[in-house]
Structures are given as structure tokens and as C-alpha cells.
Design a protein around this motif. Structure first.
Motif, PDB file in Angstrom:
ATOM      1  N   PHE A  50     -52.941  72.446 -35.117  1.00  0.00           N
ATOM      2  CA  PHE A  50     -52.225  71.334 -34.481  1.00  0.00           C
ATOM      3  C   PHE A  50     -50.969  71.831 -33.779  1.00  0.00           C
ATOM      4  CE2 PHE A  50     -54.466  68.217 -37.380  1.00  0.00           C
ATOM      5  CZ  PHE A  50     -55.058  67.505 -36.350  1.00  0.00           C
ATOM      6  N   SER A  51     -50.280  72.807 -34.363  1.00  0.00           N
ATOM      7  CA  SER A  51     -49.090  73.378 -33.721  1.00  0.00           C
ATOM      8  C   SER A  51     -49.451  74.045 -32.398  1.00  0.00           C
ATOM      9  CB  SER A  51     -48.418  74.403 -34.646  1.00  0.00           C
ATOM     10  OG  SER A  51     -47.914  73.786 -35.797  1.00  0.00           O
ATOM     11  N   ILE A  52     -50.582  74.741 -32.392  1.00  0.00           N
ATOM     12  CA  ILE A  52     -51.041  75.409 -31.170  1.00  0.00           C
ATOM     13  C   ILE A  52     -51.290  74.388 -30.073  1.00  0.00           C
ATOM     14  CG2 ILE A  52     -52.959  76.700 -30.147  1.00  0.00           C
ATOM     15  CD1 ILE A  52     -53.194  78.205 -32.840  1.00  0.00           C
ATOM     16  N   MET A  53     -52.041  73.333 -30.408  1.00  0.00           N
ATOM     17  CA  MET A  53     -52.355  72.323 -29.395  1.00  0.00           C
ATOM     18  C   MET A  53     -51.106  71.585 -28.931  1.00  0.00           C
ATOM     19  SD  MET A  53     -56.080  70.651 -30.067  1.00  0.00           S
ATOM     20  CE  MET A  53     -55.765  69.969 -31.677  1.00  0.00           C
ATOM     21  N   SER A  54     -50.219  71.269 -29.861  1.00  0.00           N
ATOM     22  CA  SER A  54     -48.993  70.553 -29.510  1.00  0.00           C
ATOM     23  C   SER A  54     -48.123  71.391 -28.575  1.00  0.00           C
ATOM     24  CB  SER A  54     -48.228  70.206 -30.789  1.00  0.00           C
ATOM     25  OG  SER A  54     -47.030  69.537 -30.492  1.00  0.00           O
ATOM     26  N   LYS A  55     -48.013  72.693 -28.853  1.00  0.00           N
ATOM     27  CA  LYS A  55     -47.207  73.579 -28.008  1.00  0.00           C
ATOM     28  C   LYS A  55     -47.832  73.710 -26.616  1.00  0.00           C
ATOM     29  CE  LYS A  55     -43.757  76.617 -27.677  1.00  0.00           C
ATOM     30  NZ  LYS A  55     -43.636  77.815 -28.525  1.00  0.00           N
ATOM     31  N   ASN A  63     -52.775  66.526 -22.945  1.00  0.00           N
ATOM     32  CA  ASN A  63     -52.755  65.661 -24.134  1.00  0.00           C
ATOM     33  C   ASN A  63     -53.850  66.039 -25.131  1.00  0.00           C
ATOM     34  OD1 ASN A  63     -54.903  64.815 -22.625  1.00  0.00           O
ATOM     35  ND2 ASN A  63     -54.492  62.624 -22.837  1.00  0.00           N
ATOM     36  N   TYR A  64     -54.084  67.337 -25.305  1.00  0.00           N
ATOM     37  CA  TYR A  64     -55.079  67.791 -26.277  1.00  0.00           C
ATOM     38  C   TYR A  64     -54.730  67.322 -27.687  1.00  0.00           C
ATOM     39  CZ  TYR A  64     -56.677  70.988 -22.606  1.00  0.00           C
ATOM     40  OH  TYR A  64     -57.159  71.523 -21.434  1.00  0.00           O
ATOM     41  N   PHE A  65     -53.447  67.391 -28.038  1.00  0.00           N
ATOM     42  CA  PHE A  65     -53.020  67.036 -29.397  1.00  0.00           C
ATOM     43  C   PHE A  65     -53.198  65.542 -29.657  1.00  0.00           C
ATOM     44  CE2 PHE A  65     -49.631  65.752 -32.410  1.00  0.00           C
ATOM     45  CZ  PHE A  65     -50.042  66.496 -33.506  1.00  0.00           C
ATOM     46  N   ARG A  66     -52.816  64.709 -28.687  1.00  0.00           N
ATOM     47  CA  ARG A  66     -52.890  63.258 -28.890  1.00  0.00           C
ATOM     48  C   ARG A  66     -54.335  62.769 -28.976  1.00  0.00           C
ATOM     49  NH1 ARG A  66     -48.702  63.577 -25.195  1.00  0.00           N
ATOM     50  NH2 ARG A  66     -50.073  62.997 -23.462  1.00  0.00           N
ATOM     51  N   VAL A  85     -59.531  75.518 -25.850  1.00  0.00           N
ATOM     52  CA  VAL A  85     -58.239  75.427 -25.173  1.00  0.00           C
ATOM     53  C   VAL A  85     -57.636  76.823 -24.985  1.00  0.00           C
ATOM     54  CG1 VAL A  85     -55.889  74.525 -25.324  1.00  0.00           C
ATOM     55  CG2 VAL A  85     -57.801  73.095 -26.028  1.00  0.00           C
ATOM     56  N   LEU A  86     -57.716  77.665 -26.017  1.00  0.00           N
ATOM     57  CA  LEU A  86     -57.173  79.015 -25.928  1.00  0.00           C
ATOM     58  C   LEU A  86     -57.879  79.831 -24.850  1.00  0.00           C
ATOM     59  CD1 LEU A  86     -56.705  79.946 -29.711  1.00  0.00           C
ATOM     60  CD2 LEU A  86     -54.907  79.512 -28.042  1.00  0.00           C
TER      61      LEU A  86
END
Length: 205
Positions: A50-55, A63-66, A85-86
Motif C-alpha cells: 500500500f505504501s508503494i502504491m500510495s507513493k 489513483n491506484y491506491f484509492r 504498476v512497478l
């Protein structure tokens, strides 16, 4: 702690690629050359994902995290999403403060196993940053030791390097009267800081 690992890390990233993003004229894609994430204190791999997506969202404005609902996500599903995503947006993934889990065999084993799987799925390079206490974790595991190349930052010795470091600091004086850096003051600084750059800077300020 205090040798300047994180500061050196950001400076190296800035020297290698001054821009936060790499953009292409003929491809509608943006690449983050260095994505720097702090290791979660509880060793949770899901928290790391989640930290990776949020950053990534904060840098790219996506808006991957949301889109993810943490209540209904399995770790495997989330790993596949983050892998995608990476692959599309990240050059090097940097995980700072890795000693938080490397010193706990259970949490460290779980997190590193997941990270190994993530690396294998994405082919994204991963850099681990931590203090000396995390060395034993990587050295004692053959599958990790062959994947890692250690670079050490240690405290400064009392020699020309420490003098040059302090001389550079003293250029930034903002005082009514200039303080000259002599041998007595230099010995005092080293005695109080033991050659740790961060403590030297704090004491100078």
C-alpha cells in the motif's frame, strides 16, 4: 545510525537522475527512476505494498491506491496489482530502514520472501538500506547474500576527512563573530560526536 545513509541515498538518486520523472515523447508513460519507501515498522508486506502504491499515486497523480479496498484484498492479489504498476512506472525500488524487520527472524523471513517473489515477477531492482545490525540477516541466507552487494557508510575517523567535513560546515556560520576552526575545537567536536556526521551537523547548528 547517524552516518547519513538516507541523505546519501537521496543525493545519489539526484546525481544519477536529477528529475523525479522520466518522460517519453513517443510513449504515453512516465517512469519514476527511484521510488524510495520506508519499511513498515510492523513488517507487514501488505502495508509495504500500500505504501508503494500510495507513493506512486502522489508522484504521478494517479489513483491506484484509492481503487483498492484493503478489507477485501488478499496479499497475492495486491502483489499482482503492485507488480503491474512497478513494471510500468518504476526503475529502482528502494526500501529504507530494513533493519526494522531484519532483526526479527519471523517478520524478516516473511517480508524478504515476499520481496524476492516481487523482484522475480517484475525484474525491478530493489535496494535495501539499513544499519549494521541488518547485515547478519543477509549474510546468513545464501539466497539473499548472492543477491546483495553491500556498501558501507561508517563514522568518520579523526583525520583529514573529518577536518574537511567540519571546514565545509563552518562556511555556513551565521554569527556576529566568525569562529575559527582550530585543532582544539576540532578535537572537541570529534570527542562529542564520535565522528558521526549527523551529530556533528546538529552540534554545529
Amino acid at each position: 545510525p547517524g552516518t547519513g545513509k538516507t541523505t546519501a541515498l537521496y543525493r545519489c538518486a539526484e546525481l544519477i537522475c536529477p528529475n523525479d520523472l522520466i518522460q517519453f515523447d513517443n510513449i504515453d508513460r512516465e517512469i519514476i527512476p527511484f521510488l524510495i519507501i520506508e519499511c513498515p515498522s510492523d513488517g507487514s508486506f501488505k502495508g509495504l505494498l500500500f505504501s508503494i502504491m500510495s507513493k506512486i499515486d502522489s508522484i504521478l497523480g494517479t489513483n491506484y491506491f484509492r481503487k483498492q479496498n484493503p478489507r477485501f484484498l488478499t496479499t497475492d492479489f495486491l502483489m499482482n496489482s503492485v507488480s503491474s504498476v512497478l513494471i510500468n512506472h518504476v526503475g529502482v525500488l528502494v526500501i529504507d530502514e530494513i533493519e526494522r524487520v531484519a532483526n526479527d527472524s519471523r517478520r524478516g523471513e516473511t517480508l524478504i520472501n515476499y520481496l524476492t517473489q516481487l523482484v522475480n515477477q517484475t525484474n525491478v531492482s530493489v535496494v535495501f538500506v539499513g544499519d549494521k545490525s541488518s547485515d547478519k540477516y543477509f549474510v546468513n541466507r545464501e539466497y539473499m547474500s548472492r543477491r546483495t552487494l553491500g556498501i558501507e557508510l561508517t563514522k568518520l575517523d579523526y583525520n583529514e576527512d573529518f577536518y574537511n567535513f567540519c571546514s565545509y560546515l563552518f562556511r555556513y556560520q551565521f554569527t556576529n563573530k566568525v569562529v575559527e576552526l582550530d585543532s582544539k575545537l576540532l578535537r572537541c567536536l570529534y570527542g562529542l560526536t564520535n565522528g558521526l556526521p549527523s551529530l556533528t551537523v546538529i552540534l554545529f547548528i
